[in-house]
Design a protein around this motif. Sequence first.
Motif, mmCIF file in Angstrom:
data_model
loop_
_atom_site.group_PDB
_atom_site.id
_atom_site.type_symbol
_atom_site.label_atom_id
_atom_site.label_comp_id
_atom_site.label_asym_id
_atom_site.label_seq_id
_atom_site.Cartn_x
_atom_site.Cartn_y
_atom_site.Cartn_z
ATOM 1 N N GLY A 13 0.798 -1.234 0.000
ATOM 2 C CA GLY A 13 0.000 0.000 0.000
ATOM 3 C C GLY A 13 0.822 1.270 0.000
ATOM 4 O O GLY A 13 0.283 2.367 0.114
ATOM 5 N N ARG A 19 -1.328 2.394 -2.931
ATOM 6 C CA ARG A 19 -1.461 3.686 -2.250
ATOM 7 C C ARG A 19 -2.778 4.368 -2.637
ATOM 8 O O ARG A 19 -3.462 4.962 -1.783
ATOM 9 C CB ARG A 19 -0.258 4.575 -2.598
ATOM 10 N N VAL A 22 -5.469 2.735 -0.673
ATOM 11 C CA VAL A 22 -5.433 3.183 0.727
ATOM 12 C C VAL A 22 -6.060 4.572 0.853
ATOM 13 O O VAL A 22 -6.930 4.811 1.712
ATOM 14 C CB VAL A 22 -3.977 3.215 1.262
ATOM 15 N N VAL A 34 -1.446 -1.457 6.584
ATOM 16 C CA VAL A 34 -0.668 -1.618 5.356
ATOM 17 C C VAL A 34 0.561 -2.475 5.627
ATOM 18 O O VAL A 34 1.368 -2.150 6.498
ATOM 19 C CB VAL A 34 -0.226 -0.246 4.794
ATOM 20 N N GLU A 36 3.935 -3.494 3.999
ATOM 21 C CA GLU A 36 4.743 -2.864 2.947
ATOM 22 C C GLU A 36 6.212 -3.033 3.334
ATOM 23 O O GLU A 36 6.558 -2.919 4.489
ATOM 24 C CB GLU A 36 4.324 -1.385 2.879
ATOM 25 N N VAL A 53 -4.352 4.996 9.463
ATOM 26 C CA VAL A 53 -3.525 3.972 8.836
ATOM 27 C C VAL A 53 -2.622 3.329 9.890
ATOM 28 O O VAL A 53 -2.149 3.993 10.809
ATOM 29 C CB VAL A 53 -2.697 4.577 7.666
#
Length: 277
Positions: A13, A19, A22, A34, A36, A53
């Motif tokens: 994300g 992204r 998100v 997320v 990542e 987030v």
Amino acid sequence: GRLSGLSTLVTGGGSGLGRAVVDRYIAEGAVVTVLERSPDKLRDLVASHGDSVHPVQGDVTSGDDNVAAVDAALKAFGGLDTFVGNAGLWDFGKPLLRMTMNDLEQGYRELFDVNVKGYIVGARAAAEALAERGGSMIFTLSNAALFPRGGGVLYTASKHAGVGVVSQLAYELAPRVRVNAVAPGGMATDLRGPRAMGLGEQSITDILPVEDQLRQFSALDIAPRAEDYVDPYVLLAARNESRTVTGVVFDVSAVGTPRRPDVDSDVANPGTRKHTT
Ligand code: NAD
């Protein structure tokens, strides 16, 4: 928002399509965990979205990292409604005859580990939590899941394998968990390749005259941006917008119908009709 109160998990994300998903999920009222690998991209996410987030640094090819991400979502947001498997690698369309045996053997392992194993271990980590909430999985595939010319043989085979992941898991996890995919076409992102093929620091945006190329590929004569592909991810995640949908690959790539820029039709070129009287 259409996703008010939903807890979602997006892999990869940090940039590109992930992204964009998100950003849109948060705009629609969801909270997002997320998973990542890039700490810089995670920092940017937190700077933009604060508490909405929850960043988890890790590698999608690791079962443990996927479990840690699901646990983080459960701890931070009390459950999990949607798992978006999205992190991927590309092979830059390298033709078979331009690949060495080493490219093939090592590149295969690295690319399939991310694009296929990553989706399967992610599904394993998320399935039980999703079942508790009657949630769903969404995987990012590609025009390369359905057609040639979207990559080389490694990428195309890996995305075709993703169709099998969707089909089998939709069957196994019904009726509690719906499993679908979105197949976008090209877009300018930070999409990278396997390190083993020397493509770890290459980004799709570095090598393609992306705008022109994308426009040529699209039947619709557009060069889509990542944001243009996110609507189906909202549809599939929303509680009451896709209740009957499972086992589907939603092809939004517009490459299956090849573009015919030379076509002389009133529909393609409104206002240019020649009158013969
Ligand atoms: P991107 O590189 O901008 O985004 C992918 C993200 O995943 C990056 O932030 C990257 O750091 C992260 N990532 C990569 N490997 C990881 C790993 N092992 N563990 C954790 N995170 C990892 O690229 P993108 O184009 O947004 O790619 C997203 C998805 O879209 C991929 O599945 C890709 O195959 C698919 N896709 C892309 C295009 C395109 O033209 N860009 C077209 C069709 C499909």
